[in-house]
Design a protein around this motif. Structure first.
Motif, short mmCIF file in Angstrom:
data_model
loop_
_atom_site.label_atom_id
_atom_site.label_comp_id
_atom_site.label_asym_id
_atom_site.label_seq_id
_atom_site.Cartn_x
_atom_site.Cartn_y
_atom_site.Cartn_z
N MET A 66 0.81 -1.20 -0.23
CA MET A 66 -0.30 -0.21 0.44
C MET A 66 0.92 0.91 0.04
N ASN A 67 2.03 1.03 1.17
CA ASN A 67 2.82 2.15 0.99
C ASN A 67 3.07 2.93 -0.68
N GLU A 68 3.63 1.78 -1.73
CA GLU A 68 4.09 1.81 -3.18
C GLU A 68 3.22 2.95 -3.15
N MET A 69 1.98 2.71 -3.85
CA MET A 69 0.68 3.60 -4.29
C MET A 69 1.38 4.94 -3.78
N GLU A 70 1.20 5.19 -2.39
CA GLU A 70 1.68 6.47 -2.15
C GLU A 70 2.66 7.65 -3.08
N ASP A 71 4.34 6.64 -2.44
CA ASP A 71 4.95 6.79 -3.25
C ASP A 71 5.25 6.91 -4.86
N ARG A 72 4.28 6.73 -5.32
CA ARG A 72 4.52 6.47 -6.51
C ARG A 72 3.92 7.93 -7.27
N TRP A 73 4.61 8.04 -8.74
CA TRP A 73 4.17 9.96 -9.38
C TRP A 73 2.72 9.83 -9.63
N LEU A 74 2.50 10.67 -9.43
CA LEU A 74 1.80 11.47 -9.82
C LEU A 74 1.35 12.28 -10.80
N SER A 75 0.17 11.88 -11.84
CA SER A 75 -0.10 13.14 -12.46
C SER A 75 -0.54 14.55 -12.61
N ILE A 76 -0.52 15.38 -13.84
CA ILE A 76 -1.49 16.70 -13.28
C ILE A 76 -2.83 16.31 -12.65
N THR A 77 -3.60 15.27 -13.51
CA THR A 77 -4.51 15.38 -13.26
C THR A 77 -4.81 14.62 -11.87
N GLU A 78 -3.71 14.16 -11.42
CA GLU A 78 -4.60 13.05 -9.94
C GLU A 78 -3.70 14.36 -9.05
N ILE A 79 -2.45 15.16 -9.25
CA ILE A 79 -2.65 15.73 -8.35
C ILE A 79 -3.71 17.32 -8.35
N CYS A 80 -4.18 17.36 -9.27
CA CYS A 80 -5.34 18.63 -9.52
C CYS A 80 -7.12 17.92 -8.80
N LYS A 81 -6.65 16.22 -9.10
CA LYS A 81 -8.14 16.19 -7.90
C LYS A 81 -7.97 15.91 -6.73
N TYR A 82 -6.53 15.22 -6.05
CA TYR A 82 -6.13 15.71 -4.67
C TYR A 82 -5.78 16.82 -4.01
N LEU A 83 -6.00 17.82 -4.79
CA LEU A 83 -5.47 19.45 -4.33
C LEU A 83 -6.80 20.08 -4.51
N GLY A 84 -8.03 19.74 -5.27
CA GLY A 84 -9.11 20.44 -5.72
C GLY A 84 -8.52 21.34 -6.29
N VAL A 85 -8.05 21.98 -7.09
CA VAL A 85 -7.87 23.02 -7.41
C VAL A 85 -7.53 22.79 -9.14
N SER A 86 -8.08 23.53 -9.92
CA SER A 86 -7.59 23.19 -11.91
C SER A 86 -6.68 23.37 -12.49
N ASN A 87 -6.19 22.65 -13.77
CA ASN A 87 -4.69 22.67 -14.30
C ASN A 87 -4.04 23.42 -13.88
N ASP A 88 -5.18 25.45 -14.58
CA ASP A 88 -4.41 26.30 -14.59
C ASP A 88 -3.85 26.80 -13.53
N THR A 89 -4.45 25.94 -12.22
CA THR A 89 -4.22 26.61 -11.44
C THR A 89 -2.34 26.37 -10.98
N VAL A 90 -2.34 24.88 -10.94
CA VAL A 90 -1.43 23.70 -11.09
C VAL A 90 0.14 24.47 -11.70
#
Length: 69
Positions: A1-25
């Protein structure tokens, strides 16, 4: 499970995680030194690095009206 947390996230995933738009990132990367790594044409993110950046006030440096055209 820890491997999933340590993987590289895409722009879509980080936007969803942070609750912001692509433009904001993209603005945070360009203007506020958000930790991101360019892999070819794609931006990738480590959740732990982004969390540390937020906790250190990286996202808070935007000020009033930030993100508005």
């Amino acid at each position: 499970m820890n491997e999933m947390e340590d993987r590289w996230l895409s722009i879509t995933e980080i936007c969803k995680y942070l609750g912001v738009s692509n433009d904001t990132v993209y603005k945070w990367i360009d203007r506020h030194a958000m930790p991101a790594h360019r892999m070819g044409r794609l931006w990738k993110f480590k959740k732990s690095q982004v969390d540390a950046w937020i906790e250190s006030g990286g996202a808070a440096k935007l000020g009033p009206g930030a993100g508005k055209p």
